[in-house]
Structures are given as C-alpha cells and as structure tokens.
Design a protein around this motif. Structure first.
Motif, PDB file in Angstrom:
ATOM      1  N   ARG A 125     -57.513  42.978   0.028  1.00  0.00           N
ATOM      2  CA  ARG A 125     -56.844  44.286   0.128  1.00  0.00           C
ATOM      3  C   ARG A 125     -55.338  44.103   0.303  1.00  0.00           C
ATOM      4  NH1 ARG A 125     -61.118  45.845   3.900  1.00  0.00           N
ATOM      5  NH2 ARG A 125     -62.720  47.066   2.812  1.00  0.00           N
ATOM      6  N   LYS A 126     -54.956  43.108   1.107  1.00  0.00           N
ATOM      7  CA  LYS A 126     -53.528  42.847   1.294  1.00  0.00           C
ATOM      8  C   LYS A 126     -52.860  42.465  -0.028  1.00  0.00           C
ATOM      9  CE  LYS A 126     -53.556  41.368   6.151  1.00  0.00           C
ATOM     10  NZ  LYS A 126     -53.265  40.246   7.079  1.00  0.00           N
ATOM     11  N   VAL A 127     -53.573  41.668  -0.832  1.00  0.00           N
ATOM     12  CA  VAL A 127     -53.036  41.268  -2.136  1.00  0.00           C
ATOM     13  C   VAL A 127     -52.784  42.494  -3.007  1.00  0.00           C
ATOM     14  CG1 VAL A 127     -53.632  40.122  -4.311  1.00  0.00           C
ATOM     15  CG2 VAL A 127     -53.975  38.934  -2.134  1.00  0.00           C
ATOM     16  N   LEU A 128     -53.760  43.400  -3.071  1.00  0.00           N
ATOM     17  CA  LEU A 128     -53.591  44.610  -3.886  1.00  0.00           C
ATOM     18  C   LEU A 128     -52.488  45.493  -3.333  1.00  0.00           C
ATOM     19  CD1 LEU A 128     -57.352  45.505  -4.556  1.00  0.00           C
ATOM     20  CD2 LEU A 128     -55.783  44.269  -6.047  1.00  0.00           C
ATOM     21  N   GLN A 166     -65.336  40.384 -14.355  1.00  0.00           N
ATOM     22  CA  GLN A 166     -66.079  41.641 -14.237  1.00  0.00           C
ATOM     23  C   GLN A 166     -65.168  42.767 -13.764  1.00  0.00           C
ATOM     24  OE1 GLN A 166     -69.032  41.924 -15.386  1.00  0.00           O
ATOM     25  NE2 GLN A 166     -69.247  44.099 -14.917  1.00  0.00           N
ATOM     26  N   VAL A 167     -64.220  42.453 -12.881  1.00  0.00           N
ATOM     27  CA  VAL A 167     -63.231  43.455 -12.459  1.00  0.00           C
ATOM     28  C   VAL A 167     -62.410  43.907 -13.663  1.00  0.00           C
ATOM     29  CG1 VAL A 167     -61.212  43.886 -10.994  1.00  0.00           C
ATOM     30  CG2 VAL A 167     -63.126  42.541 -10.114  1.00  0.00           C
ATOM     31  N   THR A 201     -50.335  45.101 -11.337  1.00  0.00           N
ATOM     32  CA  THR A 201     -51.625  45.116 -10.649  1.00  0.00           C
ATOM     33  C   THR A 201     -52.359  43.826 -10.989  1.00  0.00           C
ATOM     34  OG1 THR A 201     -52.756  46.245 -12.472  1.00  0.00           O
ATOM     35  CG2 THR A 201     -51.775  47.634 -10.752  1.00  0.00           C
ATOM     36  N   VAL A 202     -53.343  43.509 -10.169  1.00  0.00           N
ATOM     37  CA  VAL A 202     -54.106  42.283 -10.394  1.00  0.00           C
ATOM     38  C   VAL A 202     -55.591  42.568 -10.252  1.00  0.00           C
ATOM     39  CG1 VAL A 202     -52.285  40.715  -9.635  1.00  0.00           C
ATOM     40  CG2 VAL A 202     -53.897  41.619  -7.956  1.00  0.00           C
ATOM     41  N   SER A 203     -56.384  41.729 -10.901  1.00  0.00           N
ATOM     42  CA  SER A 203     -57.838  41.746 -10.758  1.00  0.00           C
ATOM     43  C   SER A 203     -58.229  40.501  -9.972  1.00  0.00           C
ATOM     44  CB  SER A 203     -58.523  41.751 -12.123  1.00  0.00           C
ATOM     45  OG  SER A 203     -58.157  42.903 -12.859  1.00  0.00           O
ATOM     46  N   VAL A 204     -59.034  40.687  -8.926  1.00  0.00           N
ATOM     47  CA  VAL A 204     -59.329  39.611  -7.987  1.00  0.00           C
ATOM     48  C   VAL A 204     -60.838  39.368  -7.938  1.00  0.00           C
ATOM     49  CG1 VAL A 204     -59.071  38.768  -5.627  1.00  0.00           C
ATOM     50  CG2 VAL A 204     -57.327  40.296  -6.610  1.00  0.00           C
ATOM     51  N   ASN A 231     -57.308  46.174 -11.381  1.00  0.00           N
ATOM     52  CA  ASN A 231     -56.673  46.599 -10.127  1.00  0.00           C
ATOM     53  C   ASN A 231     -57.707  46.773  -9.018  1.00  0.00           C
ATOM     54  OD1 ASN A 231     -54.582  47.270  -8.414  1.00  0.00           O
ATOM     55  ND2 ASN A 231     -54.681  49.447  -8.911  1.00  0.00           N
ATOM     56  N   ALA A 232     -58.542  45.769  -8.801  1.00  0.00           N
ATOM     57  CA  ALA A 232     -59.566  45.821  -7.759  1.00  0.00           C
ATOM     58  C   ALA A 232     -60.001  44.399  -7.448  1.00  0.00           C
ATOM     59  CB  ALA A 232     -60.759  46.674  -8.203  1.00  0.00           C
TER      60      ALA A 232
END
Length: 736
Positions: free
Chosen positions: A395-398, A443-444, A415-418, A450-451
């Motif tokens: 969550r901190k990364v997003l 899959q994200v 944005t990033v996918s994690v 962005n999740a």
C-alpha cells in the motif's frame, strides 16, 4: 636531451594497433548493418578509423591481416557467439581491447566474456553516452597499457641504460639493505608519495607502510634470509607525505614486487632487496567501479538481478534456520512504454530514477529494492511476521506514487502493478519466489493495473496453461491443426449466396476446438499472427482455385486480417501476389478489418487500403458500430462495405427498436456502401433487418460455419440455405 648511447639502446617506436601513434583503428563486428553504420557516427573522434564486418569468420580474416586498438563485438552473430572471437584472440596472443555489446539478460554471458579477456560488457538497450564512455575508457586503458609495455621494454633493453630507465620510471623503484633500510630510491617517490629522496635514505621501508599492512610486509621482508632468490608480490598502502600530515585516508595503494639481491660469491648470500612499487590506485578504483557495475543497475544505482538473487538466497537460508518468513514483491511500471514513445528515452530514464527514489523511501532498513531491467523492480522483505506486513508495504508503494512526477516535458502520474510471493508458502527458492511474484503481478496487469495481489497457485496454473497454449500454437501450422470454415452471406430478396466468409479454426489434438477469440490474441502477442494470416490467405486462394477447377463458381470470399498485419509494409503485395499465383480475380476477394485498425497510424493504414482498392480488392469494416465509428473515417478510408455487428442484431424485435441499425443503414446508403448483417439467428430478426433496408445477411438462420466440403454443397444448391427461413416465414404467416 638524449645521448648517442641512450639513442643506440632505445627500442624502435612501436606502431600502435595498425596505424601511426595517436590514431586508433576500431573493428565493428555486428550482423546488423544499421548498427554498423551508426557506430562510426556516434563514436567518431579525430584519429579514429573504423572497419566493419558481420560475422566471426569475417572478423578473423581481417585480424589475420590487421591490428586494431579496439573491437566492438556483438555477443550473438550468425556463425558463432562473441566468445569464439575472444578465444581466438587469446590463442593468437593478440592485445586488441574488446567491448562486448549484448542483449543477453543473463549475468553468465557477461561473466564468460570478462573471463575470456573482454575489457567491458555493454548491455542492450544502452545509451549512446554509455557506449561512448566504454569506448573512450577502453582506448584510454589500451594506450596506458601500451605506454607501460613500452617502458618495460626499455627497462630490459640494456644494462647501460639501467639507471636512465630507473630514474625515469613511472614506478617507485628502490633498494633496501639487509636490515630493510633504503639504500636507493628513484625520483618517482616525490611525485608518488611527496617525500624527498634524501629524506628516506637509511630509513626503514616500514615507516612508509600503513599500520594495517605492517604485519604482512614484516613477514615478507624477513623472508629473503631464509629463502634466497625467491621474489614476492603484495599489495600495500603507503603513506603520502603532506607537510607532516600523515593519515590513513591519505595513502597510495601500490603493487609491490620484491626481488632479493644475492651476492655473486659461492655462498650466494642475500644482501638486500630490490623493490618496484607500482601505483594501482586507479586500477583499484576501476575494480571497485567494475564490481559495482556487475552488481548494480547503471541507471538507478540499485542492486541488479544478480545481487538481488544473492541477497534473496541469503535471506532464505537465514529464514530456514530461524523458521521465519519473508516476502518478494515484483513491481512493474504501468504504461511506461507510453512515456518512452511520447517523450523519448531520456524522459523514461528520468521517470525510472524518480520511481526508484520513491520506492526506496517506502521500504524499511534491511529491505532490498532492485531493478531487474526495463521498468521492472523487485523488493525483498525479510523478517516479516505475517502477510499483512507485506500488504502494508505494498500500500505504501502505491501511495508513494500518488503524487505526479515532474519531468522536463511536464508532469506524469505513474502507477505500478505489484505481485507478492511469500516464503515458505509460495516457494522455497529464489527463482520460485521471484517467478511467482511475477505471475501475481501479471494478473494485476490483466485486471486493470495500479494494484497489488498475492500469488495464488491457480494463477500459476493459468500462467502455465497460457505458456502451453503459446507453445502448441507455434507448432499448429506444421501439424496441420488449423483449418478454414466458411459461412455464407445471402441476399434474402434474390435468394442467392453473394459471399462467403473464411473463418479460422484450430482443432487442438488434446483440448479439442479452441475459439479464435482465444488463440488469435495469443498469436498477436507472441508474433505469430503474420505467419497465420499468410496461411489463411494461401489456403483460401487454394480453395477458390479448387472450386473453380471443379466447375463451381464461388462468390466473393471475405478474409479477416489482424491489425498487426497492417504494420507489415508488404501486406498488399503479399495479397496480390497470392491472388496472381492462383490466377484469381481480385474482385473475388474482400478483406475484412476492424474499426480499431483505422485508429492505428491512420495515414499508413489509409494508404494500404487505397492500394487494395486500386488492385480491385474490396474492403469491409467488420463489427461496425462497436468501436470507433466516425463519418470522418469513412470519408478518409476507401471501404466498400459495412458489417453490422451481431450484438445489435441480437436484440432486434421490430423495425424501429434499434436506432443504431437505422443509423448504420443510413450511413451505408449515404456513402453508397454495401451492408451485411451478422449473427442473424431467427426470421424475426431477418424481417426487421429487411424493413430497415438491409438485404444481405449472415448467421445461423441460414447456415453455421462449415468445412469446405459443406460449403461446396451450398454453392451447388443454394436453395437449401433458405429452407429454415422459408419454414419460419410460413409459420409466421399462418399464425397471423
């Protein structure tokens, strides 16, 4: 001033790398002609001369006749990889500097090249500045090495020039007596250490040695008395004199070679030590830089894939001993290609550095953030107590990327996918954890970006199924698993077949029929769609030619092309060439495209469509009304017909219940285009379409897609297609 004696014993001036001193010959070995043409432009400097070739064999042939200062060597070449040329250079005792330029991600390739003598290893894609620095460094290093080599040759030239060479040597040369005190030291000591020669006479050599190295040198200085004749080599740090201020930080690292001085008498006693100390401070700094580069990303200075793997393996070993847990996060930047394509790679690099900085700020002390390459990052979270700890970091990364990032071209919201994998739940090795985190990240990406998401074994199963499908699709053509089915397009008024649409089918030997919507997308993503489209075109032309040879005149045949096909410059030529090879008239064929194709590189697509129309081939817009329909596109693109999408036909209940179809029929009339309705399944839909002005229809009401043999029966007896339609019409008549 050089004396006649000195001149007589001075070695002849060497020719450096095949040209006069001050110039450099550079050999470019790359199978890409465009790169071979580009390198001389970006690397041009006064005195540099470039030769080029495309294979290892050509390179060896040139090297047998020429010497070069530097070889720019591609790792993968048609006849061998770059390691073969490195081995040839070693076998032939050549001294050319070599820079490997490679797209290989694996560190093993770099290690193998450096072990075989490569001076540098530049990964693709690289910045021009990076390559220029590598070339400048290699040439500079080579020049220094040749200068030192020339100096060494002079040292051996003659005993009569011994003092001249010693006095002018760039190395610190000295002699010690049997007690380890200076009896001679050359002038180099002043420039290297700041001491006057006279101040060192009769002083112990150990007074120059830093305290940490005293034990080692004491043992070596006592060695000559017990092992006469044996030399030694050791790296030491010597004090630098700065007006009386000696400090640990003010030192010079040298490589010291000590040679015992032995009497000529029969007893061969050791009477002292002859020493040569070479300043290797620059080399040590270069080694530190090389070591850093081997384990860190050049752009962000973060740990790279190799260092991340080492730390992850260590963390796993520690977690095993403590029965602890850890997490691996795989982070991919969303829409990064958009920045590169829009603003350029410099802006893309600036964005990656900014993202790396923000990601680093979110992590705990002891966590590791690494850049694997491109827009991919990984994070090692050791010592987590529960999955929620990793979730907090995610969550901190997003959140850290919530604020826009300022670039020179403006602000960009990244944005990033994690993806997250947990040890030991999701894997027991570094490779498994990284791969599973990557699967979760993928899959994200598919779910909207962005999740973050934790790895689920079901994800891995789907991922494996996708890879298996890709592999099977690559061999489907060779195994004759693909086939064409045909569906008629009929005129209800004229009660005849006016066209056939060729539909691609894949009969998988294990999975059975696979829907085109599934495997066509895979083919586009893995780059097989061009080969498949070429097969469809060839198969369709062959079938029409076979029908004609049997005396059956086929109506116009429609073939679907992918948007990727229109990226090929020769797409029109390949179509017309296939038609000509089978002696078919262009007006017998129609190419179906989607509306999305018209949004992609409008000028290029419009030009290709005009070429098709000029060749006499019709062009239809498939699924019209579902994408980017606009009158401007119909004015710009020379299409001949529109196909109403089945989604509009499905809900038809009466002639006025679908304003979209009414609009489409009006557009077709206004632009004088043919109109075909897809997905007609019952007579009520057919009557509604007729009332709206659409006569040509395609759908299950008339025939399902079938193999070529059944299509031949339709062409021989087209009245069979109207039996169901006539029956439903009769039922409706009697019901009324």
């Amino acid at each position: 001033m050089v004396t006649p004696t000195e001149h007589a014993f001075r070695p002849q001036t060497e020719r450096t790398s095949g040209v006069e001193a001050g110039t450099f010959r550079i050999l470019i070995v790359d199978d890409d002609p465009s790169l071979r043409r580009t390198f001389p432009h970006v690397l041009a400097r006064p005195g540099r001369h470039f030769d080029e070739c495309g294979t290892i064999g050509e390179a060896i042939e040139r090297l047998e006749h020429e010497h070069y200062a530097l070889i720019l060597l591609d790792y993968r070449l048609p006849d061998a990889n770059g390691l073969a040329l490195l081995d040839w250079l070693v076998d032939h005792q050549r001294d050319e500097a070599v820079i490997i330029i490679s797209g290989e991600d694996a560190i093993d390739a770099a290690i193998a090249a450096l072990r075989r003598g490569a001076d540098d290893y530049v990964r693709k894609p690289y910045h021009v500045a990076q390559l220029q620095r590598a070339v400048d460094g290699a040439l500079h290093k080579g020049a220094l090495e040749k200068a030192n080599k020339l100096m060494s040759q002079r040292l051996k030239a003659s005993e009569r020039l011994h003092r001249y060479l010693v006095e002018s040597s760039p190395d610190l040369i000295f002699t010690l007596d049997s007690a380890g005190r200076f009896t001679y030291v050359n002038p180099r000591v002043k420039a290297l250490l700041g001491y006057d020669r006279s101040a060192l006479m009769r002083r112990p050599f150990t007074t120059l040695v830093m305290p940490e190295d005293l034990d080692r040198i004491d043992g070596l200085l006592s060695q000559p008395s017990s092992l006469p004749g044996e030399s030694f080599n050791v790296e030491l740090r010597l004090r630098r004199y700065r007006g009386g201020a000696d400090s640990e930080s003010d030192s010079v690292t040298v490589s010291l070679t000590g040679i015992p001085m032995i009497t000529q008498e029969d007893d061969r006693r050791v009477v002292g030590l002859y020493g040569v100390a070479r300043d290797i401070s620059e080399r040590k700094r270069a080694e530190e830089i090389i070591t850093f580069q081997a384990y860190h990303d050049q752009l962000t200075h973060l740990p790279n894939r190799v260092l991340f793997k080492d730390r992850l393996e260590l963390a796993i070993a520690q977690a095993q001993r403590r029965t602890g847990a850890l997490a691996v996060m795989f982070i991919d930047v969303d829409r990064f290609k958009l920045v590169n394509d829009t603003f350029g790679h410099a802006e893309g690099d600036a964005l990656l550095r900014a993202i790396a900085s923000r990601l680093s700020a979110t992590l705990r002390r002891g966590d590791t953030l690494a850049r694997l390459g491109g827009d991919e990052f990984t994070v090692l979270l050791p010592d987590i107590n529960q999955p929620e700890d990793a979730e907090v970091i995610a969550r901190k990364v997003l959140d850290a990327l919530g604020a826009p990032i300022s670039l020179s071209q403006g602000q960009f919201r990244a944005t990033v996918s994690v993806g997250i994998a947990l040890y030991p739940r999701d894997g027991g090795t570094a490779e498994e954890l990284t791969r599973h985190a990557d699967v979760a990240m993928y899959q994200v990406k598919r779910s909207g970006k962005n999740a973050y998401r934790f790895f689920d074994p079901d994800l891995n199963t789907r991922h494996r199924d996708r890879i298996a499908l890709e592999n099977d699709l690559r061999t489907a053509l060779a195994r004759n698993e693909l086939d064409l089915h045909y569906q008629p397009q009929v005129s209800v008024i004229e009660r005849r077949i006016v066209g056939l649409e060729a539909l691609l089918r894949w009969q998988h030997p294990v999975l059975g029929p696979i829907p085109p919507a599934t495997f066509v997308q895979v083919a586009e993503e893995v780059g097989l769609i061009g080969e498949i489209s070429a097969w469809v075109l060839e198969r369709a032309c062959t079938q029409v030619a076979e029908w004609r040879a049997a005396g059956i005149e086929a109506p116009r045949l429609s073939i679907n092309l992918s948007a990727h096909d229109f990226h090929r410059a020769n797409i029109v030529a390949s179509i017309t060439e296939c038609l000509g090879r089978h002696a078919l008239d262009p007006d017998q064929f129609e190419i179906e495209i989607t509306e999305s194709i018209m949004m992609d590189d409008t000028t290029s697509v419009a030009a290709k469509l005009r070429e098709l129309r000029s060749a006499g081939i019709s062009v239809a817009i498939d699924d019209f009304g579902t994408g980017y329909s606009a009158l401007a596109y119909l004015q710009k693109f020379p299409v001949s017909s529109l196909k109403i999408d089945r989604s509009f036909v499905r809900d038809l209940e009466g002639p006025m219940t679908n304003p979209i179809i009414s609009a489409i029929t009006g557009i077709a009339r206004g632009f004088e285009l043919e109109l075909v309705a897809e997905g007609v399944e019952n007579e009520e839909q057919a009557r509604a379409l007729r009332a709206l002005g659409c006569d040509v229809m395609q759908g299950y009401l008339f025939a399902r897609p079938a193999a070529a043999a059944e299509a031949r029966n339709w062409l021989s007896s087209p009245e069979r297609l109207f039996e169901a339609f006539d029956a439903s019409s009769a039922t409706a008549h009697y019901a009324n």
